[in-house]
Write a protein that holds these residues in place. Structure first.
Motif, short mmCIF file in Angstrom:
data_model
loop_
_atom_site.label_atom_id
_atom_site.label_comp_id
_atom_site.label_asym_id
_atom_site.label_seq_id
_atom_site.Cartn_x
_atom_site.Cartn_y
_atom_site.Cartn_z
N PRO A 122 1.18 -1.21 0.14
CA PRO A 122 -0.09 0.06 0.16
C PRO A 122 0.98 1.26 0.00
CG PRO A 122 -0.65 -1.54 1.73
CD PRO A 122 0.69 -1.93 1.16
N LEU A 123 0.18 2.28 -0.52
CA LEU A 123 0.91 3.61 -0.55
C LEU A 123 0.59 4.48 0.50
CD1 LEU A 123 0.55 4.54 -4.12
CD2 LEU A 123 2.33 3.48 -3.38
N GLY A 124 1.69 4.94 1.26
CA GLY A 124 1.26 5.61 2.54
C GLY A 124 0.24 7.00 2.10
N GLU A 125 -0.34 7.45 3.29
CA GLU A 125 -1.08 8.75 2.99
C GLU A 125 -0.19 9.95 2.98
OE1 GLU A 125 -4.26 9.18 5.54
OE2 GLU A 125 -4.88 7.16 5.39
N GLY A 126 -0.50 10.86 2.01
CA GLY A 126 0.17 12.00 1.73
C GLY A 126 0.04 12.73 0.75
N PRO A 127 0.48 13.88 0.65
CA PRO A 127 0.05 14.78 -0.68
C PRO A 127 0.75 14.22 -1.89
CG PRO A 127 1.82 15.93 0.52
CD PRO A 127 1.36 14.79 1.56
N GLY A 128 0.22 14.70 -2.99
CA GLY A 128 0.74 14.23 -4.19
C GLY A 128 0.27 13.14 -5.03
N THR A 176 -4.90 2.40 -2.00
CA THR A 176 -3.85 2.20 -3.28
C THR A 176 -2.81 1.42 -2.88
OG1 THR A 176 -4.94 4.36 -3.75
CG2 THR A 176 -3.04 3.77 -5.07
N TYR A 177 -2.42 0.58 -3.86
CA TYR A 177 -1.09 0.10 -3.69
C TYR A 177 -0.32 -0.32 -5.09
CZ TYR A 177 -4.03 -3.92 -5.26
OH TYR A 177 -5.01 -4.78 -5.91
N ARG A 178 0.92 -0.80 -4.55
CA ARG A 178 1.69 -1.19 -5.96
C ARG A 178 1.88 -2.76 -5.69
NH1 ARG A 178 0.10 2.56 -8.40
NH2 ARG A 178 1.53 4.70 -8.18
N ARG A 200 3.96 9.16 -3.95
CA ARG A 200 3.49 8.58 -2.61
C ARG A 200 4.58 7.54 -2.41
NH1 ARG A 200 -2.67 7.99 -2.62
NH2 ARG A 200 -2.13 6.69 -0.54
N GLY A 201 5.10 7.55 -1.03
CA GLY A 201 6.05 6.45 -0.66
C GLY A 201 5.17 5.35 -0.12
N PHE A 202 5.95 4.08 0.11
CA PHE A 202 5.23 2.85 0.39
C PHE A 202 4.76 3.03 2.06
CE2 PHE A 202 8.02 0.26 -2.27
CZ PHE A 202 7.00 0.43 -3.36
#
Length: 139
Positions: free
Chosen positions: A29-35, A77-79, A40-42
């Motif tokens: 999963p992607l971390g919460e954050g702007p952009g 959201t994930y990768r 976004r980082g993991f």
């Protein structure tokens, strides 16, 4: 305390699990954050001074994590990332001691890959003595 045969058997079992993880695509999963999502980082969690990238074997495992956090209604959201890429590239890029936690909401069925030699690259391992290596000494 484990005897030598039991310890050797556990080491072989862990090595097999590590090899399987390295060959397997996992959901991160992607971390919460702007952009945008690609910026976004993991998603990570810190425990006792070590950061862990959270990874999941499938969407059901991610859903169990979301429920455990009380965030089942949220869109996650994930990768999809190969386990080897997480350990060999993502972990060293974090810049602090970092490992990977797989299926962390699954109790004993989850797995932790700590930042130690043999799991992550030496430069990212907490048990790697860079000064001794620079002097040519075994660690």
């Amino acid at each position: 305390m484990l005897g030598e045969p039991e310890e050797a058997a556990r080491r072989r079992e862990f090595a097999a699990l590590l090899g399987e993880f390295r060959r397997t695509p996992v959901l991160v999963p992607l971390g919460e954050g702007p952009g945008a999502d690609d910026e976004r980082g993991f998603l990570t969690a810190d425990l006792n001074g070590i950061r862990f990238i959270l990874a999941f074997s499938d969407e059901r495992a991610l859903a169990r994590y979301a429920v455990a956090r009380g965030e089942a209604a949220r869109e996650w959201t994930y990768r999809t990332v190969l386990g080897a890429r997480l350990l060999d590239a993502a972990v060293p890029a974090v810049g602090v001691p970092c490992g990977v936690a797989l299926d962390c909401a699954d109790g004993e069925d989850g797995m932790v890959f700590p930042p130690v030699r043999g799991i992550v690259p030496d430069e990212a391992a907490v048990d790697f003595d860079r000064d001794a290596e620079d002097m040519g000494e075994p660690t």
